[in-house]
Write a protein that holds these residues in place. Structure first.
Motif, PDB file in Angstrom:
ATOM      1  N   THR A   1     -36.086  71.849  10.037  1.00 27.97           N
ATOM      2  CA  THR A   1     -36.360  72.922   9.077  1.00 27.97           C
ATOM      3  C   THR A   1     -37.397  73.903   9.603  1.00 27.97           C
ATOM      4  O   THR A   1     -37.247  75.113   9.471  1.00 27.97           O
ATOM      5  CB  THR A   1     -36.856  72.334   7.744  1.00 27.97           C
ATOM      6  N   HIS A   2     -38.438  73.379  10.202  1.00 28.43           N
ATOM      7  CA  HIS A   2     -39.568  74.197  10.617  1.00 28.43           C
ATOM      8  C   HIS A   2     -39.708  74.286  12.133  1.00 28.43           C
ATOM      9  O   HIS A   2     -40.745  74.696  12.638  1.00 28.43           O
ATOM     10  CB  HIS A   2     -40.856  73.631  10.006  1.00 28.43           C
TER      11      HIS A   2
ATOM     12  N   ASP B   1     -30.133  80.515  14.768  1.00 26.13           N
ATOM     13  CA  ASP B   1     -29.291  81.463  15.504  1.00 26.13           C
ATOM     14  C   ASP B   1     -27.820  81.084  15.411  1.00 26.13           C
ATOM     15  O   ASP B   1     -26.952  81.953  15.290  1.00 26.13           O
ATOM     16  CB  ASP B   1     -29.729  81.555  16.964  1.00 26.13           C
ATOM     17  N   ALA B   2     -27.518  79.787  15.457  1.00 25.74           N
ATOM     18  CA  ALA B   2     -26.126  79.337  15.347  1.00 25.74           C
ATOM     19  C   ALA B   2     -25.557  79.702  13.979  1.00 25.74           C
ATOM     20  O   ALA B   2     -24.427  80.190  13.880  1.00 25.74           O
ATOM     21  CB  ALA B   2     -26.040  77.828  15.574  1.00 25.74           C
ATOM     22  N   LEU B   3     -26.333  79.486  12.924  1.00 21.30           N
ATOM     23  CA  LEU B   3     -25.865  79.838  11.574  1.00 21.30           C
ATOM     24  C   LEU B   3     -25.675  81.349  11.426  1.00 21.30           C
ATOM     25  O   LEU B   3     -24.702  81.801  10.813  1.00 21.30           O
ATOM     26  CB  LEU B   3     -26.836  79.302  10.518  1.00 21.30           C
ATOM     27  N   LEU B   4     -26.574  82.115  11.990  1.00 17.57           N
ATOM     28  CA  LEU B   4     -26.418  83.571  11.945  1.00 17.57           C
ATOM     29  C   LEU B   4     -25.192  84.019  12.743  1.00 17.57           C
ATOM     30  O   LEU B   4     -24.483  84.939  12.331  1.00 17.57           O
ATOM     31  CB  LEU B   4     -27.675  84.257  12.482  1.00 17.57           C
TER      32      LEU B   4
ATOM     33  N   SER C   1     -39.651  77.212   6.208  1.00 14.54           N
ATOM     34  CA  SER C   1     -38.292  76.924   6.650  1.00 14.54           C
ATOM     35  C   SER C   1     -37.760  78.102   7.453  1.00 14.54           C
ATOM     36  O   SER C   1     -37.905  79.253   7.051  1.00 14.54           O
ATOM     37  CB  SER C   1     -37.382  76.690   5.438  1.00 14.54           C
ATOM     38  N   PHE C   2     -37.130  77.800   8.571  1.00 15.96           N
ATOM     39  CA  PHE C   2     -36.488  78.831   9.385  1.00 15.96           C
ATOM     40  C   PHE C   2     -35.136  79.250   8.811  1.00 15.96           C
ATOM     41  O   PHE C   2     -34.471  80.116   9.362  1.00 15.96           O
ATOM     42  CB  PHE C   2     -36.280  78.337  10.817  1.00 15.96           C
ATOM     43  N   PHE C   3     -34.735  78.629   7.686  1.00 17.94           N
ATOM     44  CA  PHE C   3     -33.392  78.850   7.149  1.00 17.94           C
ATOM     45  C   PHE C   3     -33.361  79.489   5.764  1.00 17.94           C
ATOM     46  O   PHE C   3     -32.376  80.123   5.401  1.00 17.94           O
ATOM     47  CB  PHE C   3     -32.629  77.515   7.105  1.00 17.94           C
ATOM     48  N   SER C   4     -34.401  79.303   4.983  1.00 16.97           N
ATOM     49  CA  SER C   4     -34.377  79.712   3.577  1.00 16.97           C
ATOM     50  C   SER C   4     -34.069  81.186   3.375  1.00 16.97           C
ATOM     51  O   SER C   4     -33.371  81.550   2.436  1.00 16.97           O
ATOM     52  CB  SER C   4     -35.703  79.366   2.899  1.00 16.97           C
TER      53      SER C   4
END
Length: 142
Positions: free
Chosen positions: A78-79, A86-89, A113-116
């Motif tokens: 998460t952090h 980057d993969a999700l983007l 979080s790097f995703f929120s």
């Protein structure tokens, strides 16, 4: 009329760390029950790994497999994982971030979080019910 096309979900997560004693096996059983109860016309693909590169490969494969939605518990990544972000983007598949424990009540370094900011929604601190909430949200918004 024919049934609606299946909605595909990909759950990618690491085994729970600080997750109120929920084992990885128990979580898998729980998600299969979710599949049985809530997704008559839906298919849920499960993937679980401790290896960051395997999670990234699975995210990339989700695009090839025409996965519609990702429900993702990044756990310890998460952090720390810019690569997973980057993969999700890159795949541009909507995803929901789930945390069994409330990350905002944990150590300071775990609160970011790097995703929120790129997730459709975040479910944190709802226990395993967070997966149900994300699943309901994904189905409702499909």
């Amino acid at each position: 009329p024919p049934p609606p096309p299946p909605l595909f979900f990909l759950m990618i997560r690491r085994p729970p760390s600080s997750t109120q004693g929920v084992s990885s096996a128990a979580s898998d059983v729980y998600m299969r029950q979710v599949n049985d109860k809530r997704s008559f016309f839906h298919f849920i693909h499960f993937f679980q790994s401790n290896a960051e590169h395997e999670l990234i490969d699975s995210i990339h494969n989700a695009l090839i497999e025409k996965i519609d939605v990702i429900i993702f518990n990044p756990a310890g990544y998460t952090h720390t994982s810019v690569a997973l972000r980057d993969a999700l983007l890159a795949v541009k598949i909507p995803f929901y971030e789930v945390h069994i424990s409330d990350i905002s009540s944990r150590e300071d370094f775990r609160k970011k979080s790097f995703f929120s900011d790129i997730a459709e929604d975040v479910y944190s601190g709802h226990g395993t019910n967070g997966y149900l909430l994300a699943l309901d949200d994904a189905i409702k918004n499909k």
